[in-house]
Structure formats: structure tokens, C-alpha cells
Design a protein around this motif. Structure first.
Motif, PDB file in Angstrom:
ATOM      1  N   GLY A 290      47.553  -5.387   2.829  1.00 29.75           N
ATOM      2  CA  GLY A 290      46.665  -6.479   3.252  1.00 29.75           C
ATOM      3  C   GLY A 290      47.409  -7.660   3.831  1.00 29.75           C
ATOM      4  N   GLU A 291      48.760  -7.662   3.742  1.00 32.42           N
ATOM      5  CA  GLU A 291      49.520  -8.807   4.253  1.00 32.42           C
ATOM      6  C   GLU A 291      50.011  -8.555   5.681  1.00 32.42           C
ATOM      7  N   SER A 292      50.224  -9.659   6.406  1.00 34.54           N
ATOM      8  CA  SER A 292      50.633  -9.567   7.813  1.00 34.54           C
ATOM      9  C   SER A 292      51.987 -10.228   8.020  1.00 34.54           C
ATOM     10  N   CYS A 293      52.600  -9.874   9.148  1.00 35.36           N
ATOM     11  CA  CYS A 293      53.890 -10.473   9.497  1.00 35.36           C
ATOM     12  C   CYS A 293      53.999 -10.500  11.025  1.00 35.36           C
ATOM     13  N   SER A 294      54.442 -11.658  11.551  1.00 39.39           N
ATOM     14  CA  SER A 294      54.654 -11.766  12.999  1.00 39.39           C
ATOM     15  C   SER A 294      56.109 -11.464  13.308  1.00 39.39           C
ATOM     16  N   LEU A 295      56.340 -10.577  14.249  1.00 39.21           N
ATOM     17  CA  LEU A 295      57.703 -10.198  14.612  1.00 39.21           C
ATOM     18  C   LEU A 295      58.151 -10.998  15.832  1.00 39.21           C
ATOM     19  N   PRO A 296      59.478 -11.162  16.021  1.00 39.22           N
ATOM     20  CA  PRO A 296      59.967 -11.965  17.151  1.00 39.22           C
ATOM     21  C   PRO A 296      59.478 -11.453  18.508  1.00 39.22           C
ATOM     22  N   SER A 297      59.201 -10.169  18.581  1.00 44.97           N
ATOM     23  CA  SER A 297      58.767  -9.601  19.867  1.00 44.97           C
ATOM     24  C   SER A 297      57.370 -10.061  20.270  1.00 44.97           C
TER      25      SER A 297
ATOM     26  N   TRP B  86      55.675   6.346   3.022  1.00 44.65           N
ATOM     27  CA  TRP B  86      55.107   5.916   4.300  1.00 44.65           C
ATOM     28  C   TRP B  86      54.260   4.671   4.107  1.00 44.65           C
ATOM     29  N   MET B  87      53.993   4.023   5.238  1.00 46.84           N
ATOM     30  CA  MET B  87      53.025   2.919   5.211  1.00 46.84           C
ATOM     31  C   MET B  87      52.166   3.020   6.471  1.00 46.84           C
ATOM     32  N   ASP B  88      50.888   2.659   6.326  1.00 52.04           N
ATOM     33  CA  ASP B  88      49.971   2.630   7.470  1.00 52.04           C
ATOM     34  C   ASP B  88      49.841   1.190   7.936  1.00 52.04           C
ATOM     35  N   LEU B  89      50.025   0.987   9.248  1.00 54.93           N
ATOM     36  CA  LEU B  89      50.040  -0.365   9.812  1.00 54.93           C
ATOM     37  C   LEU B  89      49.009  -0.541  10.904  1.00 54.93           C
ATOM     38  N   TYR B  90      48.508  -1.769  11.019  1.00 57.02           N
ATOM     39  CA  TYR B  90      47.777  -2.183  12.224  1.00 57.02           C
ATOM     40  C   TYR B  90      48.772  -2.933  13.100  1.00 57.02           C
ATOM     41  N   LEU B  91      48.657  -2.753  14.413  1.00 54.71           N
ATOM     42  CA  LEU B  91      49.520  -3.464  15.356  1.00 54.71           C
ATOM     43  C   LEU B  91      48.654  -4.270  16.318  1.00 54.71           C
ATOM     44  N   SER B  92      49.072  -5.483  16.567  1.00 53.22           N
ATOM     45  CA  SER B  92      48.359  -6.279  17.567  1.00 53.22           C
ATOM     46  C   SER B  92      49.308  -7.338  18.108  1.00 53.22           C
TER      47      SER B  92
ATOM     48  N   ALA C 178      54.715  -9.249  18.384  1.00 57.43           N
ATOM     49  CA  ALA C 178      53.768  -8.312  17.768  1.00 57.43           C
ATOM     50  C   ALA C 178      53.436  -8.780  16.356  1.00 57.43           C
ATOM     51  N   GLU C 179      52.239  -8.483  15.962  1.00 57.24           N
ATOM     52  CA  GLU C 179      51.808  -8.798  14.601  1.00 57.24           C
ATOM     53  C   GLU C 179      51.547  -7.474  13.890  1.00 57.24           C
ATOM     54  N   ILE C 180      52.137  -7.317  12.706  1.00 54.91           N
ATOM     55  CA  ILE C 180      51.846  -6.096  11.963  1.00 54.91           C
ATOM     56  C   ILE C 180      51.068  -6.459  10.703  1.00 54.91           C
ATOM     57  N   LYS C 181      50.127  -5.609  10.357  1.00 54.69           N
ATOM     58  CA  LYS C 181      49.363  -5.828   9.124  1.00 54.69           C
ATOM     59  C   LYS C 181      49.442  -4.546   8.314  1.00 54.69           C
ATOM     60  N   LEU C 182      49.940  -4.670   7.086  1.00 55.63           N
ATOM     61  CA  LEU C 182      50.117  -3.474   6.263  1.00 55.63           C
ATOM     62  C   LEU C 182      48.775  -3.093   5.635  1.00 55.63           C
ATOM     63  N   PHE C 183      48.310  -1.908   5.929  1.00 55.97           N
ATOM     64  CA  PHE C 183      47.015  -1.467   5.401  1.00 55.97           C
ATOM     65  C   PHE C 183      47.186  -0.729   4.075  1.00 55.97           C
ATOM     66  N   GLN C 184      48.096   0.245   4.060  1.00 58.89           N
ATOM     67  CA  GLN C 184      48.266   1.031   2.834  1.00 58.89           C
ATOM     68  C   GLN C 184      49.699   1.551   2.713  1.00 58.89           C
ATOM     69  N   ILE C 185      50.161   1.598   1.487  1.00 59.54           N
ATOM     70  CA  ILE C 185      51.465   2.205   1.176  1.00 59.54           C
ATOM     71  C   ILE C 185      51.198   3.534   0.488  1.00 59.54           C
ATOM     72  N   ASP C 186      51.977   4.533   0.822  1.00 62.70           N
ATOM     73  CA  ASP C 186      51.851   5.852   0.169  1.00 62.70           C
ATOM     74  C   ASP C 186      51.717   5.652  -1.350  1.00 62.70           C
ATOM     75  N   PRO C 187      50.536   5.942  -1.915  1.00 64.45           N
ATOM     76  CA  PRO C 187      50.327   5.617  -3.334  1.00 64.45           C
ATOM     77  C   PRO C 187      51.107   6.532  -4.279  1.00 64.45           C
TER      78      PRO C 187
END
Lengths: 432, 175
Positions: free
Chosen positions: A283-290, A306-312, A292-301
Motif C-alpha cells: 500500500g506504500e508508494s515511492c517516487s524514483l529519480p527517473s 516477489w512483489m506486485d507493483l503499480y507503475l505510473s 516514475a512512481e511505484i506503489k507496492l500492492f502485494q508481497i508474496d505472502p
């Protein structure tokens, strides 16, 4: 001559009788000559009212989202069992409104189906890569069922077909057109060294001029175009899986011009990502220098592998995302271009709705992308968004047979969980 | 010969057949007209009742009513919604007070607030859960749909709305 004497004339009386008799006969038989339609349609109107109210009310609650999206589970349970429970909600809500002799079905348009079946014209390595790196769950799509097939044998069971490499599609025109008329999608991943065949040009709106290649910044072309905006929205609302298979659950995230090291922290159940100050939790987000913004949706429980990410984009418009890659520079920008280089001269991906005379609901969707560097996670996400889009995004919730005599209520929704992708739901009701 | 029969008051057999045919066709014509008229008249009446029930159902689930914060003493136009298809619990309670009232003035005001003149109105609101609990049972003019005679002359419109986050079924009866 007096009236009495006139009427007593035989001929006049006979004519008078015939006229009266004919008139009566006509009046009696008149209702039989015409069929009087009863304009009383209240039965159908009442059903339509209920259906429309229900669809409208679903919009104002989260129930529709619960029914359409099966969220991932932390214990690794069967998602399809969970989906059955979710759609039971809709059943329980609709059933009490109808009589025992009525039945119903929901048709969804513009939301990815729970299972998308993909026919892959590719090698076994490409098939394996697709399954492993690109086609992981992206809710509401729980599964991409990929199967390797021959171009000569395009089965109607698939929602979309992916063709890796150059083929003379014109040679297979009848088979391809048959599937297009059924609304099936086509994706082509290929570079062109010269003019492609006519069907490739028609389907993917390819226009070749000159030759060359080079590393370029890429971006969505003309986001005011509906198809382009739709694909950009699907890009930013779909999930890409980044694997951490190295020692200690480490791996790499490759987006834009950077390669970011990722490492799972099993104690805090978060991912350390280079350039992100904090260990990223679900549920947390991070802005990268490039940019891009990544938002972590889920971590392999289960294993944290693995982790599933949203990219924008972290800019004003989240859909204004930039890519970078070594690209061929010989396809020129057309009205169908989705992805172009920063000069807007060269097309790197095109998308369109080939005109096969069908309705919007069953219109086939076609997408071409150059043969990109498949280690790049953001370009893989674009391909995944395109696969979801070309699948037609149309399905029936309960897979019932809908008769001709039915009432249909349609409702337009502005988006699912804020993804801004408009979709429609049709509620069919039949019976008496 | 015929002229001599006429003069003796005798009637031709063809004339008798014609008269019999004429009378039977006349009776049939009257029967057709009379049987056709009531069914159409009934259809028109039911159309009118259905239309009124539909208009009232629209008011109930989509309109706030007038005045906006009406109560049992100042109702001018019935409406139970706070937002489109979202019902206001307070207004339901106010309507229930009117429905249970013995005051003829309040009942007439309710009739007028729904645009009805000689017709009677009932409103039922049921939760769409498994127990089908009743949120409102308003029968200000008595139970409409209990006798079979009235059931045939009662129009019912069913709608769906929300009440405090839960789905409810709204039934409007006009007879």
C-alpha cells in the motif's frame, strides 16, 4: 309519385336490404380484420425499473467492486473459490427482486475477465517467459491461460492471440478474419526490416519509411485519443510482478533508465528498494529519480520471493509515463500510434479497432509493439495492459444462456476503484 | 300470386329468414361491442394507476420532497430521498407517523402530497437481506391488496434504493 309508392318498388327494397346487411356484416367482422396490439407493456417496464435501480444503487456502494474484483489472499487460498463467494453477493441481491419463474444474467464490458485465454504463436521459451514475467495476476484478472498454437490453427476458444516475430499474415487472411469477426484480439511483437504484408499493415496500421535504430525516450502518444488514453490507464492500473529470486530474496527492478536493487525484509515484511528511503510495505508508494512512481500492492505472502507493483508517472498526469529502450526507427507515427519516440516521428506501438462491421461490444482490438528489451519491467507491463485490452474485456458473470425475449438494462460506470476506465454492465432479465 | 298472398297478410319465408338473420347479427354486434368496451376500459384504468404508482415511486426514491426537511405537519410534496436512490431514515419515520395518524387532515395532506385525488396509496419498504425485515409499512387508507377484488384493481411498482448503506426494496401500491 308519392314516397309510399316509391318504396313499394321491389328493386329499391332489395338494394336497401343488401346495403344494411353488408354494413352489419362489415361492422361485425371489423375487429377480425385488424389485430389490436395492446400497448400495455407495464410488465416489461416494471422489470426494467428494478434492473436500472439495482445497477444505479450498485454504483454507490462498494458491493460492485467486491463482486467484480477478487482480491488476493494472504494465505494462498484458491482465488476462484473466493470469486464464487464474491459473485454470490450479486446473486443474493438480484434473486429476491424477481419472481420464481424469472432468471437473470450480468454482462460486463471493459473490465478484464477473471480468466483471459491467450493463444501464443511463439516458441516454448517465449511462452514460458510470457507466463513467468508478463502474465501474472492483475486483479480482476486472476489468470492468463496461455497456450502455444500454430498460426494455421487459430481456435475460437482464445480471447486474444499473440504473434511473436514476422509472418505473412496475408497468407492466412481467411482464418484471421474469421477470428476478427468473432471479436478476438491480435497482438504482434515484431520489428520490420521492410514493408510488411497487406493484412499486417491493415490490422496494425503500420507505415514504414526508411531504416535505422537508436536509444530513445519513449512516451504515450496523444493521450487525448480514446484508445491511447485507455491503454495508458490500463498501464497504470495493472500490476507487474518483480521477482526476488537471488540469495536472501534479492532481485532487480528495471524501469526507465535505471536498474533498482530490491531485497525482501522478512522481519518487517517489506521490500528495500534502491532510491526509496523507507522499506516499502504493501500500500506504500515511492517516487524514483527517473520520474516514475511505484506503489507496492502485494508481497508474496508465502516466501517473499516477489512483489506486485503499480507503475505510473510521478508528474501531474500519472499516465504520462516515460520509457527508454534501443528501438528500430522505421515505422512512422500514424493515427493509431500509442507509443512513440520523444520527437513523435517514429511509432513503437500502434493500437486500433479493425472494422469488421460488428458492434462496439464485439469489435476486435489489435496491438503492435516493436520487439522490445524484455528484461524491462515497465515495457512488460505495457504488453500486459495491451493483452488485457485486446482480450475484448467482455464476459458474462454466470454464463447462462440468454433467450431472445428478455429485458435489458444498461448502466455506465465511470471506473472501478478509481482507475477512470469507464465500463458498462448490462443486466438481462427474462421469464414472467 | 305473390301480390294476392300479401293482400291476405301472409309473410314470405325468405322474409322470415332475413328477419331472423338480421336479429341474430344485431345481437352478436351488440355483444361484441359490449364485451370489447369493458376490457379496454379496465386496461386504461390500470395504465392510469400504474402511471401514478410509477410517478410516486420516482418521487419517493429520487426526490427530497417539499419542504426539503418536511415533517408530518408541513408536508407539501412527498419525497424520501436524501440523494438519488438513497433514502433518509428521518423522512421514513415522518411518513410512518402520518400513516399511523388518525387525523383525516394529515391523511388528506399525504394524498395531496402525492398528487392523488380519489386513489388510495400504500408504501412498503423491505430490507433485501435474508430475513426481509420491514423498514416501513405505510397503509394510511387501509390494506389495499388483501381482497382479491382490490388486488385486481391495484397497481404495484417495485423499486430498489439504499437505506443507511443497505439495499431496500420499495413497493408502491395505488388503487
Amino acid at each position: 309519385m308519392s314516397v309510399k309508392a316509391y318504396l313499394s318498388k321491389k328493386g329499391f327494397i332489395r338494394v336497401f336490404e343488401i346495403v344494411i346487411f353488408s354494413f352489419m356484416l362489415f361492422a361485425i367482422l371489423l375487429p377480425k380484420f385488424f389485430t389490436y396490439d395492446d400497448p400495455n407493456e407495464w410488465g416489461a417496464v416494471k422489470v426494467q425499473l428494478i434492473a436500472k435501480d439495482l445497477l444505479f444503487s450498485l454504483e454507490s456502494t462498494h458491493l460492485l467492486e467486491d463482486a467484480l474484483i477478487t482480491d488476493p489472499l494472504s494465505d494462498g487460498s484458491d482465488l476462484f473459490m473466493e470469486r464464487e463467494k464474491d459473485i454470490e453477493l450479486l446473486k443474493n441481491l438480484t434473486r429476491p427482486l424477481l419472481s420464481a419463474t424469472q432468471d437473470f444474467e450480468y454482462e460486463i464490458k471493459n473490465i478484464g475477465a477473471p480468466i483471459i485465454s491467450v493463444g501464443c504463436i511463439c516458441s516454448s521459451e517465449q511462452e514460458e517467459w510470457l507466463k513467468r514475467n508478463a502474465l501474472t495476476p492483475s486483479y480482476p484478472t486472476l489468470e492468463f491461460a496461455v497456450k502455444r498454437i500454430e498460426l494455421e490453427n487459430l481456435s475460437g476458444i482464445f480471447d486474444t492471440f499473440i504473434i511473436f516475430g514476422n509472418y505473412d499474415l496475408d497468407m492466412r487472411r481467411p482464418a484471421i478474419e474469421e477470428r476478427l469477426k468473432e471479436g478476438k484480439g491480435f497482438i504482434l511483437i515484431a520489428n520490420f526490416s521492410g514493408e510488411p504484408d497487406n493484412l499486417t499493415k491493415e490490422l496494425f496500421d503500420i507505415s514504414i519509411s526508411g531504416a535505422g535504430s537508436g536509444e530513445r525516450d519513449l512516451g504515450f502518444n496523444n493521450l487525448s485519443n480514446n484508445i491511447n488514453a485507455g491503454l495508458a490507464k490500463r498501464f497504470s492500473s495493472s500490476l507487474i510482478r518483480v521477482r526476488a529470486l537471488g540469495p536472501g530474496n534479492t532481485g532487480e527492478l528495471r524501469i526507465y533508465d535505471g536498474t533498482y536493487r530490491i531485497a525482501h525484509d522478512p522481519i518487517n515484511n517489506c521490500f528495500n528498494i534502491t532510491s526509496c528511503s523507507d522499506c516499502l510495505r504493501e500500500g506504500e508508494s515511492c517516487s524514483l529519480p527517473s520520474g516514475a512512481e511505484i506503489k507496492l500492492f502485494q508481497i508474496d505472502p508465502l516466501e517473499g520471493k516477489w512483489m506486485d507493483l503499480y507503475l505510473s508517472s510521478s508528474g501531474a498526469n500519472p499516465r504520462d509515463y516515460n520509457f527508454i529502450d534501443e528501438v528500430p526507427l522505421n515505422a512512422i507515427v500514424t493515427g493509431s500510434t500509442v507509443l512513440s519516440d520523444s520527437s513523435k516521428n517514429y511509432a513503437l506501438a500502434n493500437a486500433g479497432l479493425p472494422n469488421y462491421g460488428l458492434s462496439y461490444d464485439t469489435m476486435p482490438r489489435a496491438f503492435w509493439i516493436y520487439d522490445y528489451d524484455r528484461s524491462r519491467d515497465d515495457l512488460n507491463l505495457l504488453l500486459k495492459a495491451a493483452i488485457i485490452w485486446t482480450s475484448g474485456e467482455r464476459y458474462f458473470m454466470f454464463r447462462k444462456t440468454i433467450p431472445e425475449q428478455r429485458v435489458v438494462a444498461t448502466h455506465f460506470y465511470t471506473g472501478l476503484r478509481g482507475n477512470d476506465i469507464p465500463f458498462t454492465i448490462k443486466l438481462y432479465i427474462w421469464g414472467y | 300470386m305473390q301480390s294476392s298472398k300479401k293482400s291476405r297478410g301472409q309473410i314470405n319465408v325468405y322474409f322470415l329468414i332475413s328477419i331472423a338473420l338480421f336479429i341474430s347479427l344485431s345481437i352478436y354486434l351488440i355483444y361484441v361491442v359490449l364485451s370489447y368496451y369493458p376490457s379496454k376500459s379496465e386496461t386504461i384504468r390500470m395504465n392510469s394507476l400504474n402511471t401514478k404508482a410509477y410517478i410516486i415511486s420516482e418521487l419517493i426514491i429520487k426526490d427530497e420532497g417539499f419542504p426539503e426537511n418536511w415533517d408530518e405537519d408541513n408536508l407539501k410534496r412527498l419525497g424520501l430521498a436524501s440523494n438519488m436512490l438513497e433514502l433518509d431514515k428521518r423522512k421514513l419515520e415522518e411518513l410512518e407517523k402520518i400513516c399511523n395518524s388518525k387525523s383525516l387532515e394529515k391523511l388528506e395532506r399525504l394524498r395531496s402530497a402525492t398528487g392523488l385525488h380519489n386513489e388510495d396509496l400504500s408504501v412498503e419498504i423491505l430490507y433485501m437481506n435474508s430475513t426481509r425485515d420491514t423498514a416501513l409499512d405505510c397503509k394510511p387508507f387501509g390494506a389495499l391488496a388483501e381482497s382479491p377484488y382490490l388486488q385486481r384493481r391495484t397497481a404495484m411498482i417495485k423499486r430498489v434504493a439504499m437505506l443507511e448503506g443497505e439495499f431496500v426494496e420499495v413497493r408502491v401500491y395505488v388503487s
